[in-house]
Design an enzyme around this catalytic site. Structure first.
Site, PDB file in Angstrom:
ATOM      1  N   ASP A 158       0.821  -1.211   0.000  1.00  0.00           N
ATOM      2  CA  ASP A 158       0.000   0.000   0.000  1.00  0.00           C
ATOM      3  C   ASP A 158       0.854   1.261   0.000  1.00  0.00           C
ATOM      4  OD1 ASP A 158       0.958  -0.404   2.574  1.00  0.00           O
ATOM      5  OD2 ASP A 158      -1.003  -0.821   3.438  1.00  0.00           O
ATOM      6  N   ASN A 213      -7.612  -3.011  14.435  1.00  0.00           N
ATOM      7  CA  ASN A 213      -8.983  -3.330  14.031  1.00  0.00           C
ATOM      8  C   ASN A 213      -9.029  -4.495  13.026  1.00  0.00           C
ATOM      9  OD1 ASN A 213      -7.967  -2.167  11.743  1.00  0.00           O
ATOM     10  ND2 ASN A 213      -9.444  -0.496  11.608  1.00  0.00           N
ATOM     11  N   HIS A 219      -7.254  -4.787  10.266  1.00  0.00           N
ATOM     12  CA  HIS A 219      -7.003  -4.478   8.847  1.00  0.00           C
ATOM     13  C   HIS A 219      -5.712  -5.127   8.358  1.00  0.00           C
ATOM     14  CE1 HIS A 219      -4.752  -0.539   9.976  1.00  0.00           C
ATOM     15  NE2 HIS A 219      -3.885  -1.222   9.253  1.00  0.00           N
ATOM     16  N   GLU A 241      -9.761  -1.964   5.341  1.00  0.00           N
ATOM     17  CA  GLU A 241     -10.377  -1.683   6.636  1.00  0.00           C
ATOM     18  C   GLU A 241     -11.642  -2.526   6.826  1.00  0.00           C
ATOM     19  OE1 GLU A 241      -8.780  -0.034   8.743  1.00  0.00           O
ATOM     20  OE2 GLU A 241      -8.266   2.015   8.163  1.00  0.00           O
TER      21      GLU A 241
END
Ligand code: GLP
Length: 246
Positions: free
Chosen positions: A72, A141, A143, A148
């Site tokens: 990314d 979380n 990800h 996400e």
């Protein structure tokens, strides 16, 4: 899709995570010198990269034919920006090994045509013959890359919005939270699941909940890393603290 089990390597501390994951990468590079790697950023892989640099310098681990694709990049950051993932990769790994930088693919966060950049990235992965070995981290979380909660199983490389939690977590690398980009370019879940072998690294109790949900919980978009249960060769290399809820 069939559900498979995620393999676990539980290490005594983060140093052992770095050494044991670097060993997996080094073995694969020696076995296939023109290997295609998927690489990751964040605080966690830095120790593994340091160990790979040591193996290059002291044991001649050869990166001259290695090709790499990064997961990314922040949208809007130039490659020379100190928080861009291009800058991260150069300063934490590429500048210290004999990889040919023209074989290191990182999404261009400054492009006027981000969607075109993402399409080309997918084509480049195909042209390279697919990713042999993918490194991943995990967010608190759940990800993976910048996929996400809520992301879909069939997502491909594209533009994504970051959640408030991720922006806050990643603000430690910036002067303050307002400087963290709100969007990124990221490999999709389907792109990640196509790689041949996955190694996910994580350490610390802050990741224990996400690890347990990913490994033992239901496969759900609420925990993107739980999609890894669909992959047939995925190993989590984690320390005792990250493993405490398993
Ligand atoms: C960022 C990256 C992820 C990485 C995550 C965890 O959000 N986009 O690929 O897994 O950070 O980072 P850390 O290792 O610093 O906890």
């Amino acid at each position: 899709m069939e559900r498979k089990s995620i393999k676990l390597v539980i290490c005594k501390d983060k140093n052992a995570v770095a050494v044991s994951s670097a060993q997996i990468f080094a073995d694969e590079i020696r076995r296939k010198p023109a290997i295609v790697l998927g690489l990751a950023t964040g605080g966690t892989p830095i120790g593994m990269y340091r160990e790979l640099i040591r193996l290059h310098k002291e044991e001649g681990l050869d990166f001259s034919r290695v090709v790499s694709f990064n997961l990314d990049e922040y949208l809007g950051l130039a490659p020379e920006h100190r928080q861009s993932y291009r800058y991260f990769m150069d300063s934490n790994l590429f500048n210290y090994i004999n990889i040919d930088k023209s074989n290191t693919y990182i999404l261009d966060g400054l492009s006027k045509d981000p969607k075109g950049v993402c399409r080309k990235f997918e084509e480049d992965i195909k042209k390279a013959g697919g990713i042999d070995l993918q490194l991943l981290g995990i967010g608190r979380n759940g990800h993976i890359a910048f996929n996400e909660p809520g992301c879909s199983l069939d997502s491909r490389t594209g533009v994504v919005n970051l959640t408030q939690k991720t922006i806050k977590d990643n603000s430690r690398f910036f002067k303050d939270e307002s400087e963290v980009p709100r969007q990124a370019l990221s490999m999709g879940i389907a792109t990640i699941l196509e790689v041949k072998k996955i190694v996910l690294l994580t350490t610390g109790e802050g990741k224990a909940k996400a690890v347990a949900e990913s490994v033992n919980g239901p496969v759900t978009s609420k925990v993107p890393a739980s999609y890894l249960q669909h992959h047939s060769d995925c190993t989590f290399v984690i320390d005792k603290e990250a493993a405490q809820n398993l």
